[in-house]
Design a protein around this motif. Structure first.
Motif, PDB file in Angstrom:
ATOM      1  N   ASP A  79      33.396 -10.097  -4.665  1.00  0.00           N
ATOM      2  CA  ASP A  79      32.033  -9.734  -5.042  1.00  0.00           C
ATOM      3  C   ASP A  79      31.583 -10.499  -6.281  1.00  0.00           C
ATOM      4  O   ASP A  79      30.440 -10.969  -6.356  1.00  0.00           O
ATOM      5  CB  ASP A  79      31.944  -8.229  -5.297  1.00  0.00           C
ATOM      6  CG  ASP A  79      32.028  -7.415  -4.017  1.00  0.00           C
ATOM      7  OD1 ASP A  79      31.988  -8.023  -2.930  1.00  0.00           O
ATOM      8  OD2 ASP A  79      32.149  -6.182  -4.109  1.00  0.00           O
ATOM      9  N   GLU A  83      28.479 -13.211  -6.515  1.00  0.00           N
ATOM     10  CA  GLU A  83      27.387 -13.075  -7.484  1.00  0.00           C
ATOM     11  C   GLU A  83      27.176 -14.385  -8.243  1.00  0.00           C
ATOM     12  O   GLU A  83      26.041 -14.838  -8.437  1.00  0.00           O
ATOM     13  CB  GLU A  83      27.697 -11.945  -8.467  1.00  0.00           C
ATOM     14  CG  GLU A  83      27.534 -10.555  -7.898  1.00  0.00           C
ATOM     15  CD  GLU A  83      27.795  -9.498  -8.938  1.00  0.00           C
ATOM     16  OE1 GLU A  83      27.865  -9.834 -10.145  1.00  0.00           O
ATOM     17  OE2 GLU A  83      27.934  -8.323  -8.572  1.00  0.00           O
ATOM     18  N   LYS A 121      28.727  -7.413   0.444  1.00  0.00           N
ATOM     19  CA  LYS A 121      27.995  -8.281  -0.478  1.00  0.00           C
ATOM     20  C   LYS A 121      27.803  -9.688   0.083  1.00  0.00           C
ATOM     21  O   LYS A 121      26.813 -10.350  -0.229  1.00  0.00           O
ATOM     22  CB  LYS A 121      28.716  -8.344  -1.821  1.00  0.00           C
ATOM     23  CG  LYS A 121      27.829  -8.811  -2.961  1.00  0.00           C
ATOM     24  CD  LYS A 121      28.521  -8.623  -4.294  1.00  0.00           C
ATOM     25  CE  LYS A 121      27.547  -8.884  -5.433  1.00  0.00           C
ATOM     26  NZ  LYS A 121      26.461  -7.887  -5.487  1.00  0.00           N
ATOM     27  N   GLN A 124      24.752  -9.442   2.105  1.00  0.00           N
ATOM     28  CA  GLN A 124      23.613  -8.982   1.311  1.00  0.00           C
ATOM     29  C   GLN A 124      23.049 -10.097   0.436  1.00  0.00           C
ATOM     30  O   GLN A 124      21.832 -10.226   0.289  1.00  0.00           O
ATOM     31  CB  GLN A 124      24.026  -7.788   0.438  1.00  0.00           C
ATOM     32  CG  GLN A 124      24.310  -6.518   1.226  1.00  0.00           C
ATOM     33  CD  GLN A 124      24.889  -5.414   0.360  1.00  0.00           C
ATOM     34  OE1 GLN A 124      25.283  -5.651  -0.791  1.00  0.00           O
ATOM     35  NE2 GLN A 124      24.950  -4.208   0.893  1.00  0.00           N
ATOM     36  N   GLU A 125      23.914 -10.909  -0.145  1.00  0.00           N
ATOM     37  CA  GLU A 125      23.469 -11.974  -1.038  1.00  0.00           C
ATOM     38  C   GLU A 125      22.903 -13.174  -0.273  1.00  0.00           C
ATOM     39  O   GLU A 125      22.133 -13.958  -0.825  1.00  0.00           O
ATOM     40  CB  GLU A 125      24.631 -12.443  -1.921  1.00  0.00           C
ATOM     41  CG  GLU A 125      25.123 -11.406  -2.921  1.00  0.00           C
ATOM     42  CD  GLU A 125      24.164 -11.227  -4.091  1.00  0.00           C
ATOM     43  OE1 GLU A 125      23.137 -11.920  -4.136  1.00  0.00           O
ATOM     44  OE2 GLU A 125      24.442 -10.382  -4.955  1.00  0.00           O
TER      45      GLU A 125
END
Length: 238
Positions: A79, A83, A121, A124-125
């Motif tokens: 994660d 990011e 994630k 999602q990203e």
């Protein structure tokens, strides 16, 4: 050997650059290399293959990140990496393609957004999510997420032995259509803005009905709807 050297010289002239990382690598080192590539070489598209192999496996108590508080496991590390990669792509305005392997699932079950290894994630990203589907016989690329205009769908992939590449249309279908165009001679066609006899030329417009091509080829294209039906609800791209 001369032919091989000529091909190698042409390949070397292409605007391609390769990261010199092998095995597990710290994300910060990868980000530094990508930052250099975007600044010095004006790189606009970066491909990382793959996320799991890149991340270090020494996560059990050996790593600590104060900003996240306490020790973290491999999913936390994934994660954090996502990011940072998402932020890099946004700040540098580059296209970043990341390969993420799926979790262990039934070989015959179609993959979905929940099939990606790790947490949610990764999907999602991402702005676009592409899934390579394989049911043991056919391969299909599915667009499962599209943040730009929402268009979803599928397109088949066919392996071309001559070039060693995957194509959206099978070589057999291409040859069949070429044969159909050469075999059916139009009686007349729109030429020069009016309806008159068209000259015999490879560039002359040829109007063929789908039934004409099917009759000449003798069979349907391998990329028929039957392929898509085995991969879930996503329709073919048009």
């Amino acid at each position: 050997m001369e032919i091989l050297n000529g091909v190698a010289d042409r390949f070397e002239a292409l605007p391609l650059y390769f990261l010199k990382f092998h095995g597990t690598t710290e994300v910060e080192n990868v980000l530094d290399a990508m930052d250099y590539a975007t600044y010095v070489h004006d790189v606009e598209h970066i491909i990382l293959d793959n996320l799991q192999f890149m991340l270090t496996r020494d996560y059990k108590g050996a790593q600590k990140n104060a900003s996240y508080g306490g020790y973290y496991d491999k999913f936390d590390m994934q994660d954090i990496a996502l990011e940072k990669l998402r932020k890099f792509a946004t700040d540098r305005n580059v296209h970043l393609t990341i390969v993420v392997h799926p979790r262990k699932e039934d070989d015959q079950a179609p993959l979905g957004l929940s099939s990606f290894y790790g947490s949610a994630k990764a999907t999602q990203e991402a702005d676009i999510v592409l899934i390579l589907q394989y049911n043991g016989k056919d391969k299909v690329i599915q667009v499962k997420k599209n943040r730009f205009d929402g268009t979803l769908g599928s397109t088949p992939l066919f392996y071309d032995h001559a070039s060693g590449r995957y194509e959206e249309v099978s070589s057999k279908a291409v040859e069949g259509k070429k044969y159909a165009i050469n075999a059916v001679q139009p009686k007349n066609a729109m030429y020069g803005g009016s309806k008159k006899e068209a000259p015999v030329s490879s560039s002359a417009p040829v109007m063929l009905a789908a039934s004409d091509i099917n009759d000449i080829v003798g069979e349907k294209d391998e990329g028929s709807n039957a392929i898509f039906e085995s991969f879930g609800e996503a329709p073919p791209l048009t």
